[in-house]
Motif scaffolding. Structure first.
Motif, short mmCIF file in Angstrom:
data_model
loop_
_atom_site.label_atom_id
_atom_site.label_comp_id
_atom_site.label_asym_id
_atom_site.label_seq_id
_atom_site.Cartn_x
_atom_site.Cartn_y
_atom_site.Cartn_z
N ARG A 52 0.85 -1.21 0.00
CA ARG A 52 0.00 0.00 0.00
C ARG A 52 0.88 1.25 0.00
O ARG A 52 0.65 2.19 -0.76
CB ARG A 52 -0.91 -0.01 1.24
CG ARG A 52 -2.15 0.84 1.08
CD ARG A 52 -3.12 0.71 2.24
NE ARG A 52 -3.42 -0.66 2.61
CZ ARG A 52 -3.11 -1.25 3.76
NH1 ARG A 52 -2.47 -0.58 4.72
NH2 ARG A 52 -3.42 -2.50 4.00
N HIS A 53 1.91 1.23 0.83
CA HIS A 53 2.82 2.37 0.93
C HIS A 53 3.51 2.64 -0.42
O HIS A 53 3.60 3.79 -0.87
CB HIS A 53 3.86 2.10 2.03
CG HIS A 53 4.92 3.13 2.14
ND1 HIS A 53 4.64 4.43 2.50
CD2 HIS A 53 6.27 3.07 1.93
CE1 HIS A 53 5.77 5.13 2.50
NE2 HIS A 53 6.77 4.33 2.15
N VAL A 54 3.96 1.58 -1.07
CA VAL A 54 4.63 1.73 -2.38
C VAL A 54 3.69 2.42 -3.37
O VAL A 54 4.08 3.35 -4.08
CB VAL A 54 5.09 0.35 -2.92
CG1 VAL A 54 5.56 0.44 -4.37
CG2 VAL A 54 6.21 -0.21 -2.04
N ALA A 55 2.42 2.00 -3.36
CA ALA A 55 1.44 2.58 -4.30
C ALA A 55 1.14 4.03 -3.92
O ALA A 55 1.04 4.90 -4.80
CB ALA A 55 0.16 1.75 -4.29
N GLU A 56 1.04 4.29 -2.60
CA GLU A 56 0.74 5.66 -2.17
C GLU A 56 1.87 6.62 -2.56
O GLU A 56 1.62 7.72 -3.03
CB GLU A 56 0.55 5.70 -0.64
CG GLU A 56 -0.84 5.27 -0.22
CD GLU A 56 -0.92 4.98 1.29
OE1 GLU A 56 -1.98 4.49 1.70
OE2 GLU A 56 0.08 5.23 2.02
N VAL A 57 3.10 6.16 -2.36
CA VAL A 57 4.24 7.02 -2.72
C VAL A 57 4.24 7.26 -4.23
O VAL A 57 4.41 8.39 -4.69
CB VAL A 57 5.58 6.39 -2.25
CG1 VAL A 57 6.76 7.20 -2.75
CG2 VAL A 57 5.62 6.28 -0.74
N ALA A 58 4.00 6.20 -4.99
CA ALA A 58 3.98 6.36 -6.46
C ALA A 58 2.89 7.35 -6.87
O ALA A 58 3.08 8.16 -7.78
CB ALA A 58 3.76 5.01 -7.13
N ASP A 59 1.77 7.28 -6.17
CA ASP A 59 0.64 8.14 -6.54
C ASP A 59 0.88 9.62 -6.23
O ASP A 59 0.13 10.47 -6.69
CB ASP A 59 -0.65 7.65 -5.88
CG ASP A 59 -1.17 6.39 -6.57
OD1 ASP A 59 -0.75 6.14 -7.72
OD2 ASP A 59 -1.96 5.66 -5.95
N THR A 60 1.91 9.91 -5.44
CA THR A 60 2.24 11.32 -5.21
C THR A 60 3.15 11.84 -6.33
O THR A 60 3.59 12.98 -6.30
CB THR A 60 2.96 11.54 -3.86
OG1 THR A 60 4.24 10.89 -3.93
CG2 THR A 60 2.16 11.00 -2.68
N THR A 61 3.46 10.97 -7.28
CA THR A 61 4.36 11.36 -8.38
C THR A 61 3.64 11.19 -9.73
O THR A 61 2.51 10.70 -9.78
CB THR A 61 5.61 10.45 -8.40
OG1 THR A 61 5.23 9.16 -8.90
CG2 THR A 61 6.24 10.32 -7.03
N LEU A 62 4.35 11.56 -10.78
CA LEU A 62 3.79 11.40 -12.13
C LEU A 62 4.16 10.04 -12.73
O LEU A 62 3.75 9.72 -13.84
CB LEU A 62 4.31 12.52 -13.04
CG LEU A 62 3.99 13.95 -12.57
CD1 LEU A 62 4.67 14.97 -13.50
CD2 LEU A 62 2.48 14.19 -12.55
N PHE A 63 4.96 9.25 -12.01
CA PHE A 63 5.45 7.98 -12.57
C PHE A 63 4.33 7.09 -13.13
O PHE A 63 4.46 6.58 -14.24
CB PHE A 63 6.25 7.19 -11.52
CG PHE A 63 7.69 7.58 -11.44
CD1 PHE A 63 8.58 7.23 -12.45
CD2 PHE A 63 8.17 8.29 -10.35
CE1 PHE A 63 9.92 7.57 -12.36
CE2 PHE A 63 9.51 8.64 -10.27
CZ PHE A 63 10.39 8.29 -11.28
N PRO A 64 3.24 6.88 -12.38
CA PRO A 64 2.25 5.92 -12.89
C PRO A 64 1.51 6.41 -14.15
O PRO A 64 0.72 5.68 -14.72
CB PRO A 64 1.27 5.76 -11.71
CG PRO A 64 1.99 6.28 -10.52
CD PRO A 64 2.91 7.35 -11.02
N ARG A 65 1.81 7.65 -14.56
CA ARG A 65 1.05 8.23 -15.68
C ARG A 65 1.54 7.78 -17.06
O ARG A 65 0.87 8.03 -18.07
CB ARG A 65 1.12 9.76 -15.59
CG ARG A 65 0.54 10.32 -14.29
CD ARG A 65 -0.93 10.65 -14.49
NE ARG A 65 -1.03 11.58 -15.60
CZ ARG A 65 -0.81 12.89 -15.52
NH1 ARG A 65 -0.53 13.44 -14.35
NH2 ARG A 65 -0.93 13.66 -16.57
#
Ligand code: FAD
Ligand code: N01
Length: 541
Positions: free
Chosen positions: A483-496
């Protein structure tokens, strides 16, 4: 060291390591030094991993050599002389062969040996691992299994109809003939414009009679500005190498990149452009460190994207070709930025054609070449620079079965789940080096590999010191970390970006952002705290 009286009598090994690249070689050295009985297997006929397989023209690293190298041995780092800022594949492979010899690793490495399956024997808490060498197969029993099988080692051919019907020669960048390929006089098609394609295309184009590049997604590419290393600068760095390495271990990316801690949106446009220009001239991936919000804020990212689009328009003479090469629709860095030498300028050559396969899709591969919606491209050779089933591909290619016979493929069917990217619940005594949920491919991987190898070996030492036989990620700790890994990623543009970071390049692969982007230093501190606290989140027995 493993306590002999606790070993099941049928045990062959304390540790089996899958893979003899940067990760496997260091794991073998370190664990053997601790007194464990260790073997390492690689399906390749030589050591080196990535650098054994990827022998395509132009293959080189894009993290600077003085950082893209082991730090565990001060003697090794003093004696080895890198020649270039970004050494080419043969030099990195020579280095890894030197490491194998210098630390006498070869007697414990079995080459040409594929690890096909691993089954947990719950009664004895050991792994039964099936090894295949040609037509021969055998099962070894080991207490620990370490997957050093690589994040970018399961090469992918595209799902294009007619793949087998081509009568010319085909190559994959990650399985390149050792004797090299002479493209002189040939019409060559290259599919793929990621890091491998952008490195290979300029050199193929120089040699071939004609080169046709089939591009699906235009990517952002930065000039490498590779150069020979300055002996004075090398001497100066070597004099303070220990201190430098220690600094790099706690940086966001595991490199000495200068990260500017200022928002791109708070500086006047002229100053911002000057910063981008300076970094463009400096070359390499440091461009992304120009401002602190390039990977966090879309408006900030747009300023960098627009600068790079302008560079493409400046370099490429034909406006239609420049337009087709211009990346759009995803933030810079959300797909891995490529680092090239003369990539865009190559499209000014009269003997190079760009085919934008989004506008003119590939329909099939035919006997004489590649058919798109509008044309038949007659070719003598096709180069697939089509990448990898990244991060999970090589791990899941092994049929791994843990508690209650659960297959790892089943457990990860909706996306990989691992605690710290190091271990996964239900699979005791199995470790992943640079596994999903660790900084891995978002970092200088040698730094991340060393950190994982050291953490794993320290954990094994701790188990033995405490008279414990097995260790397993706790499911709740794993869920929290995922969950933490996904939350951190979601604060960035990476998953876009529709990138291999999210599995977008493999049809049917679950779309999960796999690496941990909280930073190499931050991640290292988390791992250090867990070790210092006697491994909370692990169930040890
Ligand atoms: P690998 O080097 O991939 O080694 C894994 C080995 O495991 C392989 O030899 C494979 O044959 C073996 N293996 C896998 N499955 C099995 C099995 N079932 N049985 C037996 N053997 C198996 N990273 C950076 O940080 N900076 C760079 O500049 C950089 N450049 C790169 C350039 C290229 C062309 C590529 C492809 C990758 C690059 N990388 C870079 C990433 C690179 O993969 C890592 O830096 C590093 O080399 C990985 O080392 P490894 O030991 O973890 O894995
Ligand atoms: O693979 P990629 P790579 N039809 O997946 C295209 C490291 N590395 O081997 O973007 C047409 O990046 C695909 O198109 P799209 C580095 O981490 C580093 O180049 O999916 N095209 C893409 O253009 C890197 O990121 C270096 O739309 C198809 C390309 O093939 C990672 O390895 C050098 C297609 C694949 O690009 C992987 O790089 C090399 C199809 N059916 C590698 N299928 C350095 O410089 C795929 N593509 C350090």
């Amino acid at each position: 060291m493993a306590n002999p009286q606790e070993r099941p009598s049928s045990l062959d090994l304390d540790v089996l390591i899958v893979g003899a690249g940067f990760a496997g070689l260091y794991a073998l050295h370190r664990l053997r030094e601790m007194g464990y009985t260790v073997r390492c297997c690689d399906r390749a006929e030589g050591v080196g991993g990535t650098w054994f397989w990827n022998r395509y023209p132009g293959a080189r690293c894009d993290v600077e050599s003085m950082d893209y190298s082991y730090s565990f041995s001060p003697e090794l780092e003093q004696e080895w002389q890198w020649t270039e800022r970004y050494p080419a594949q043969p030099e990195i492979l020579r280095y890894l062969n030197h490491v194998a010899d210098r630390f006498a690793l070869r007697p414990d490495i079995r080459l040409g040996t594929r690890v096909a399956a691993a089954v947990l024997d719950e009664s004895q808490q050991i792994w039964r691992v099936r090894l295949e060498q040609g037509t021969r197969a055998e099962t070894v029993r080991t207490r620990f299994l370490v997957m050093a099988s690589g994040c970018l080692s399961a090469a992918r051919l595209p799902d294009i109809p007619g793949l087998g019907s081509f009568t010319g020669t085909t190559y994959h960048t990650a399985d390149w003939p050792h004797e090299g390929v002479d493209f002189t006089g040939r019409r060559v098609g290259v599919i793929g414009t990621g890091s491998s394609g952008t490195q290979a295309i300029p050199l193929i184009a120089r040699q071939a009679a004609h080169t046709t590049v089939f591009q699906r997604t235009a990517n952002f590419s930065l000039p490498a500005r590779n150069r020979p290393l300055d002996p004075d600068a090398v001497r100066e760095l070597k004099a303070r190498y220990r201190e430098h390495r220690q600094f790099v271990r706690y940086t966001p990316n595991g490199t000495a990149r200068r990260n500017n801690d200022v928002s791109a949106l708070t500086v006047p446009p002229r100053e911002r452009t000057a910063e981008y220009e300076a970094r463009w001239q400096e070359g390499g991936g440091g461009f992304i460190g120009a401002f602190n919000d390039l990977l966090k804020d879309e408006a900030a990212n747009d300023t960098a994207a627009e600068f790079l689009r302008g560079k493409i328009r400046e370099i490429v003479h034909d406006p239609a070709v420049a337009d087709a090469l211009t990346p759009r629709g995803f933030p810079v860095g959300s797909k891995r930025v490529t680092v090239d030498t003369d990539y865009y300028a190559t499209f000014n050559r009269p003997d190079v054609t760009l085919v934008d396969v989004r506008a003119d899709p590939v329909q099939r591969i035919t006997a004489p070449g590649i058919r798109t919606g509008s044309a038949d491209h007659h070719l003598d050779s096709i180069v697939f620079a089509t990448g990898f089933d990244a991060i999970t591909g090589a791990v899941l290619a092994v049929d791994i079965r843990g508690r209650d016979g659960l297959a790892l493929r089943e457990k990860w069917a909706a996306g990989p789940r691992a605690y710290l990217g190091l271990a996964t619940a239900g699979f005791p005594n199995l470790f992943l080096i640079t596994g999903p949920g660790s900084p891995s491919v978002i970092s200088n991987m040698v730094v991340s590999i060393e950190q994982h190898v050291e953490w794993i070996s320290d954990h094994l030492g701790w188990l033995d010191k405490n008279g414990l036989w097995s260790t397993e990620a706790d499911r709740r700790a794993e869920d929290d970390w995922v969950r933490h890994v996904a939350e951190v990623a979601d604060t960035t543009l990476f998953p876009r970006g529709a990138s291999w970071y999210v599995g977008a390049n493999v049809p049917g692969k679950p779309r999960v952002f796999m690496p941990y982007v909280g930073g190499v230093g931050t991640y290292r501190r988390v791992c250090e705290d867990i070790a210092a606290g006697d491994y909370p989140g692990f169930v040890t027995r």
